[in-house]
Design an enzyme around this catalytic site. Structure first.
Site, PDB file in Angstrom:
ATOM      1  N   GLN A   4       0.849  -1.193   0.000  1.00 38.10           N
ATOM      2  CA  GLN A   4       0.000   0.000   0.000  1.00 38.10           C
ATOM      3  C   GLN A   4       0.884   1.242   0.000  1.00 38.10           C
ATOM      4  O   GLN A   4       0.402   2.357  -0.147  1.00 38.10           O
ATOM      5  CB  GLN A   4      -0.901   0.024   1.236  1.00 38.10           C
ATOM      6  CG  GLN A   4      -1.819  -1.171   1.349  1.00 38.10           C
ATOM      7  CD  GLN A   4      -2.554  -1.174   2.677  1.00 38.10           C
ATOM      8  OE1 GLN A   4      -3.661  -0.674   2.793  1.00 38.10           O
ATOM      9  NE2 GLN A   4      -1.930  -1.735   3.709  1.00 38.10           N
ATOM     10  N   HIS A  57      -1.317   0.997  -4.503  1.00 36.11           N
ATOM     11  CA  HIS A  57      -1.815   2.368  -4.330  1.00 36.11           C
ATOM     12  C   HIS A  57      -0.966   3.370  -5.099  1.00 36.11           C
ATOM     13  O   HIS A  57      -1.035   4.572  -4.847  1.00 36.11           O
ATOM     14  CB  HIS A  57      -1.889   2.741  -2.838  1.00 36.11           C
ATOM     15  CG  HIS A  57      -2.979   1.999  -2.117  1.00 36.11           C
ATOM     16  ND1 HIS A  57      -3.058   1.937  -0.746  1.00 36.11           N
ATOM     17  CD2 HIS A  57      -4.015   1.276  -2.597  1.00 36.11           C
ATOM     18  CE1 HIS A  57      -4.125   1.222  -0.416  1.00 36.11           C
ATOM     19  NE2 HIS A  57      -4.711   0.802  -1.506  1.00 36.11           N
ATOM     20  N   THR A 115       0.196  -2.498   8.900  1.00 35.96           N
ATOM     21  CA  THR A 115      -0.978  -1.841   8.333  1.00 35.96           C
ATOM     22  C   THR A 115      -2.125  -1.904   9.336  1.00 35.96           C
ATOM     23  O   THR A 115      -2.302  -2.900  10.038  1.00 35.96           O
ATOM     24  CB  THR A 115      -1.420  -2.474   6.995  1.00 35.96           C
ATOM     25  OG1 THR A 115      -2.585  -1.795   6.505  1.00 35.96           O
ATOM     26  CG2 THR A 115      -1.691  -3.959   7.129  1.00 35.96           C
TER      27      THR A 115
END
Ligand code: BV8
Ligand code: ZN
Length: 243
Positions: free
Chosen positions: A96, A114, A187
């Site tokens: 991410q 991302h 995360t």
């Protein structure tokens, strides 16, 4: 710590978030409480935010580009690159993070789901190009070809992820089946659809491990195993690279 059981058929899918870069000195999102200079990150990192105030959004990314040029990969990034060397096509990393540190650590089987902080693209022409410029104190960059605004090549809130990335991840999970080990690192599991990968891994009978300094309770409870600690210290041990 008991290392992850890695047999000849184990497939490892890793999802990393901002926490894996924290020891490199890159601030996490939760660390700033989801705010940046008083703005909610979702408001700044969104097409609406860019349309409303492109200079503010460029300031958000320009400062991160500037800061990111002085950081380097940490032992957590290196542990993941070493695991990829050992497993080859039985390894896949979905990150991410947009900081580029996994590739700088030598990872190649990486999907930047991302986007990439050090890439820009024209809003109209759409072709990404490498771009380390921070544009701070400059007007919003415009495309030399068509004059439209240039933006950072990241996936903003409200924008869809690259279908090719999602298909590659689904294909890996399906191929692995019960031989899948899913490891989420650093995360908070708040952002979708990345936050749903643990459920997809468990749906095929995969083993789910979370490595996080302060595991988020409603994310951690979806894992079989939770290792609370710094990724730079936990990952080398989890992968059997260090006692
Ligand atoms: C989409 C790029 C279809 C830009 C980012 C379903 C339900 C609810 C909401 C949604 C949903 N589907 C879609 C949504 C909306 C939205 C969403 O999820 N919103 C959230 C806020 C509820 N999702 C989207 O918009 C996605 N698009 O689904 O498209 C669609 C289309 C139209 C309309 C609807 C749907 C796009 C999401 C991508 C957004 N872009 N980044 C940029 O970087 O600026 S997200 C950005 O924030 C990051 O990429 C990352 O994903 C996220 C931050 O999360 P983390 O990485 O987890 O970081 P965080 O700070 O939160 O946590 C750090 C962790 O590290 C902590 O747990 C901490 O304890 C730990 N840690 C700290 N130090 C260490 C450590 N761990 C280990 N070691 C350490 N040393
Ligand atoms: Zn253009």
């Amino acid at each position: 710590m008991t290392p992850l059981a890695l047999t000849e058929s184990t497939h490892v899918l890793v999802l990393t978030g901002a926490g894996v870069s924290a020891e490199s000195g890159v601030p996490t999102f939760r660390g700033v409480g989801g705010l940046w200079e008083g703005n909610r990150v979702e408001a700044v990192a969104s097409p609406e935010g860019f349309a409303k105030d492109p200079a503010l959004v460029w300031r958000f990314y320009g400062l991160r580009r500037q800061a990111g040029l002085t950081v380097s990969p940490n032992p957590g990034h290196h542990a993941l690159a070493a695991l990829e060397q050992r497993l080859g096509d039985r390894f896949l990393l979905a990150t991410q993070n947009v900081d580029g540190l996994h590739r700088r650590a030598g990872s190649t089987r990486v999907l930047s789901i991302h986007g990439e902080l050090y890439e820009s693209r024209c809003e109209r022409c759409g072709v990404p190009f490498a771009d380390e410029r921070h544009y701070l104190g400059e007007p919003v960059p415009l495309c030399g070809r068509c004059g439209a605004r240039v933006r950072v090549n990241v996936v903003w809130f409200g924008e869809s992820l690259d279908g090719a990335h999602l298909e590659a991840i689904d294909g890996f999970i399906t191929r692995a089946g019960k031989n899948l080990a899913f490891v989420a690192v650093g995360t908070s599991g708040q952002v979708w659809p990345a936050a749903g990968l643990v459920d997809a891994a468990r749906a095929v009978g995969g083993h789910a491990v979370l490595v996080d300094l302060e595991p988020t309770p409603d994310y951690a409870r979806r894992f079989h195993r939770v290792e609370a600690g710094k990724s730079g210290e936990v990952l080398p041990r989890l992968f059997g690279q260090r006692p």
